[in-house]
Write a protein that holds these residues in place. Structure first.
Motif, PDB file in Angstrom:
ATOM      1  N   LEU A 164       0.816  -1.211   0.000  1.00 49.78           N
ATOM      2  CA  LEU A 164       0.000   0.000   0.000  1.00 49.78           C
ATOM      3  C   LEU A 164       0.851   1.264   0.000  1.00 49.78           C
ATOM      4  O   LEU A 164       0.326   2.373  -0.019  1.00 49.78           O
ATOM      5  N   TYR A 165       2.164   1.101   0.057  1.00 53.94           N
ATOM      6  CA  TYR A 165       3.019   2.272  -0.059  1.00 53.94           C
ATOM      7  C   TYR A 165       2.706   2.957  -1.388  1.00 53.94           C
ATOM      8  O   TYR A 165       2.474   2.285  -2.405  1.00 53.94           O
ATOM      9  N   ARG A 166       2.704   4.278  -1.371  1.00 58.44           N
ATOM     10  CA  ARG A 166       2.249   5.086  -2.517  1.00 58.44           C
ATOM     11  C   ARG A 166       2.770   4.603  -3.867  1.00 58.44           C
ATOM     12  O   ARG A 166       2.013   4.423  -4.821  1.00 58.44           O
ATOM     13  N   LYS A 167       4.087   4.385  -3.948  1.00 58.66           N
ATOM     14  CA  LYS A 167       4.685   4.013  -5.237  1.00 58.66           C
ATOM     15  C   LYS A 167       4.240   2.602  -5.659  1.00 58.66           C
ATOM     16  O   LYS A 167       3.949   2.367  -6.828  1.00 58.66           O
ATOM     17  N   ALA A 168       4.184   1.691  -4.693  1.00 57.82           N
ATOM     18  CA  ALA A 168       3.766   0.316  -4.998  1.00 57.82           C
ATOM     19  C   ALA A 168       2.327   0.304  -5.521  1.00 57.82           C
ATOM     20  O   ALA A 168       2.004  -0.358  -6.513  1.00 57.82           O
ATOM     21  N   LEU A 169       1.480   1.055  -4.848  1.00 59.45           N
ATOM     22  CA  LEU A 169       0.070   1.126  -5.221  1.00 59.45           C
ATOM     23  C   LEU A 169      -0.079   1.693  -6.627  1.00 59.45           C
ATOM     24  O   LEU A 169      -0.872   1.204  -7.445  1.00 59.45           O
ATOM     25  N   ARG A 170       0.729   2.705  -6.954  1.00 61.52           N
ATOM     26  CA  ARG A 170       0.663   3.320  -8.281  1.00 61.52           C
ATOM     27  C   ARG A 170       1.151   2.351  -9.358  1.00 61.52           C
ATOM     28  O   ARG A 170       0.507   2.197 -10.396  1.00 61.52           O
ATOM     29  N   VAL A 171       2.286   1.683  -9.093  1.00 60.97           N
ATOM     30  CA  VAL A 171       2.821   0.722 -10.076  1.00 60.97           C
ATOM     31  C   VAL A 171       1.838  -0.435 -10.286  1.00 60.97           C
ATOM     32  O   VAL A 171       1.740  -0.994 -11.376  1.00 60.97           O
ATOM     33  N   SER A 172       1.098  -0.764  -9.252  1.00 62.64           N
ATOM     34  CA  SER A 172       0.124  -1.873  -9.357  1.00 62.64           C
ATOM     35  C   SER A 172      -1.103  -1.469 -10.159  1.00 62.64           C
ATOM     36  O   SER A 172      -2.004  -2.294 -10.340  1.00 62.64           O
ATOM     37  N   VAL A 173      -1.160  -0.233 -10.629  1.00 62.31           N
ATOM     38  CA  VAL A 173      -2.344   0.384 -11.248  1.00 62.31           C
ATOM     39  C   VAL A 173      -3.609   0.090 -10.423  1.00 62.31           C
ATOM     40  O   VAL A 173      -4.692  -0.146 -10.967  1.00 62.31           O
ATOM     41  N   GLY A 174      -3.420   0.158  -9.101  1.00 60.58           N
ATOM     42  CA  GLY A 174      -4.545   0.050  -8.185  1.00 60.58           C
ATOM     43  C   GLY A 174      -4.943  -1.366  -7.829  1.00 60.58           C
ATOM     44  O   GLY A 174      -5.832  -1.572  -6.996  1.00 60.58           O
ATOM     45  N   SER A 175      -4.272  -2.361  -8.417  1.00 59.00           N
ATOM     46  CA  SER A 175      -4.725  -3.739  -8.200  1.00 59.00           C
ATOM     47  C   SER A 175      -4.527  -4.194  -6.746  1.00 59.00           C
ATOM     48  O   SER A 175      -5.173  -5.152  -6.319  1.00 59.00           O
ATOM     49  N   VAL A 176      -3.679  -3.500  -5.987  1.00 62.18           N
ATOM     50  CA  VAL A 176      -3.529  -3.823  -4.562  1.00 62.18           C
ATOM     51  C   VAL A 176      -4.865  -3.633  -3.828  1.00 62.18           C
ATOM     52  O   VAL A 176      -5.108  -4.270  -2.802  1.00 62.18           O
ATOM     53  N   LEU A 177      -5.739  -2.795  -4.382  1.00 63.65           N
ATOM     54  CA  LEU A 177      -7.042  -2.555  -3.762  1.00 63.65           C
ATOM     55  C   LEU A 177      -8.109  -3.538  -4.257  1.00 63.65           C
ATOM     56  O   LEU A 177      -9.232  -3.535  -3.765  1.00 63.65           O
ATOM     57  N   LYS A 178      -7.746  -4.367  -5.257  1.00 57.05           N
ATOM     58  CA  LYS A 178      -8.714  -5.328  -5.806  1.00 57.05           C
ATOM     59  C   LYS A 178      -8.377  -6.764  -5.414  1.00 57.05           C
ATOM     60  O   LYS A 178      -9.252  -7.565  -5.108  1.00 57.05           O
ATOM     61  N   MET A 179      -7.092  -7.097  -5.513  1.00 55.68           N
ATOM     62  CA  MET A 179      -6.619  -8.463  -5.273  1.00 55.68           C
ATOM     63  C   MET A 179      -6.633  -8.767  -3.767  1.00 55.68           C
ATOM     64  O   MET A 179      -6.108  -7.987  -2.984  1.00 55.68           O
ATOM     65  N   PRO A 180      -7.236  -9.900  -3.334  1.00 55.06           N
ATOM     66  CA  PRO A 180      -7.128 -10.284  -1.922  1.00 55.06           C
ATOM     67  C   PRO A 180      -5.665 -10.531  -1.537  1.00 55.06           C
ATOM     68  O   PRO A 180      -4.930 -11.152  -2.311  1.00 55.06           O
ATOM     69  N   TRP A 181      -5.243 -10.046  -0.385  1.00 54.18           N
ATOM     70  CA  TRP A 181      -3.858 -10.272   0.027  1.00 54.18           C
ATOM     71  C   TRP A 181      -3.716 -10.213   1.535  1.00 54.18           C
ATOM     72  O   TRP A 181      -4.553  -9.673   2.247  1.00 54.18           O
TER      73      TRP A 181
END
Lengths: 275, 275
Positions: A164-181
């Motif tokens: 969820l760190y800003r850069k990671a979230l951006r590189v993920s194109v938001g998928s960190v907020l969709k994919m269960p983890w």
């Protein structure tokens, strides 16, 4: 429908104080909070809001970007405050030239345990596991690739960096907020739990005897990714026979996010998950 | 054997003036020059020096890194000056905190034309082509992946970014100095020349009818990569029937460097180049 935007004229305004965390390189004091940056991630946050572990808390937009993101803002309920500011205030907050000019503060609930995460998975499942992953770009890339190839979850050990760190979230194109983890427990704990739940644990090593595409994956498959540079700890490689991504001899290995992309592509193909 | 290191005490010393180019974001005035950064890239430069298009011009090392890179420096001939400085001088030169502390200035001769590049290729050949690639990280990633899967060359059109830019070179782990490449001509010129030379031109699009792994590649195969976000121009997609990397529906496409990695992996596998 979104809230009516409120103008912020003073960078010290308390209502936008949490955005100053963007200046902090580490996450100390930001437990449970995250910064979503850019239109693409903001749109995903609007879709994820309130449905799982994530909620939007407040939004801050540069005034000249407001019209451009109106349709994204419309996706948030009207109890989420939307603040608008000029570039002087935005730059004072962010501590650097904030071209994108679209920020949201989000809140996340506690990570499930590895066992809790595994308990939610279907009978046919493909997951990615990260042990000791330290680079935020790679974390974001792994989530993006896991999403592209239809993985069911990403399990990070407690030493891996925060996706969820800003850069990671951006590189993920938001998928960190969709994919269960999940991000809890040691690598050994996670792999033991996966093994007990009937997962075939696939590790990668250039020294692996069999090539990845010759593997016949089980209905439940877990791809394990290691630290940049070092790779996986020896005890994990010993416990789970590694396979290799065939490549030209005598070279530096692939970047870990790229290796994840290739391996997930191949495993998704081998299991008929994509085709 | 390397030259005896010469201490530099003044950041304005003319002998290290070219390293100030590291502050420039664009490459104006740096035509034919490049900055190699970090131990990994420096080692590749020592191997490439004088053999093809690249020569080392001078080296600058932070004094506390000197012992650690002695074996790399030993790979350079003794007419390449080695300068040593403290962190104050290094930071004044670089304009930011220069943790790595290992820099070389290199010179590159003019790019071959696409036709000239193609004329050097073997009968069995796999190449990557980039049209309108704008991101230096992606350029570096494409070279790294092309090297990993044994591609014979990378051809960039004249609008693509310079793979010798410091960040691109670093992300490529130095492979830009090993892999044959050109950066000249338009995308249409390059693809026409490849077509005339008997290359099967493979473009990627999420809308492609056939999946990449069902393609039977010819002995000469060219994978074409487009701009980040926009993808390839429509006229190119129309002229060369695109294939798709199968993935979950309804998602943002893969990052272009990752897509290149997956496609080159699959093409190298399908042609028996790796296995």
């Amino acid at each position: 429908m979104a809230a009516e935007p409120v103008a912020i004229l003073d960078p010290e305004d308390e209502r936008i104080a949490p955005f100053r965390a963007i200046r902090e390189k580490d996450l100390v004091g930001r437990r449970g909070l995250f910064i979503a940056e850019g239109t693409v991630v903001l749109r995903v946050l609007s879709q994820a809001h309130g449905k799982g572990r994530f909620v939007a808390d407040r939004i801050l937009v540069l005034e000249n970007r407001l019209a451009g993101v109106a349709d994204v803002l419309a996706g948030f309920p009207d109890d989420i405050p939307v603040y608008v500011c000029g570039s002087a205030v935005m730059n004072a907050i962010a501590g650097f030239d904030m071209h994108r000019g679209v920020l949201a503060l989000g809140r996340v609930s506690e990570s499930p345990s590895p066992a809790g995460m595994i308990a939610t998975l279907p009978d046919n499942a493909l997951v990615a596991v990260a042990v000791g992953l330290s680079n935020h770009d790679n974390a974001g890339g792994i989530f993006r690739n896991a999403t592209a190839f239809g993985a069911d979850a990403v399990l990070l050990d407690e030493t891996s960096c925060d996706p969820l760190y800003r850069k990671a979230l951006r590189v993920s194109v938001g998928s960190v907020l969709k994919m269960p983890w999940s991000r809890r427990g040691s690598g050994a704990e996670i792999l033991t739990a996966l093994d007990a739940a009937g997962f075939q644990v696939v590790t990668l090593s250039p020294a692996g005897e069999d090539a990845l595409h010759t593997l016949r994956p089980d209905r439940r498959t877990a791809l394990v990714l290691g630290t940049e540079g070092e790779g996986l700890p020896l005890d994990i490689l010993k416990a789970f026979r590694p396979v290799r991504i065939p490549q030209s001899p005598g070279l530096d290995s692939l970047n870990v996010a790229t290796a994840a992309g290739i391996a997930l592509y191949q495993l998704a193909l081998s299991t008929g998950r994509i085709g």
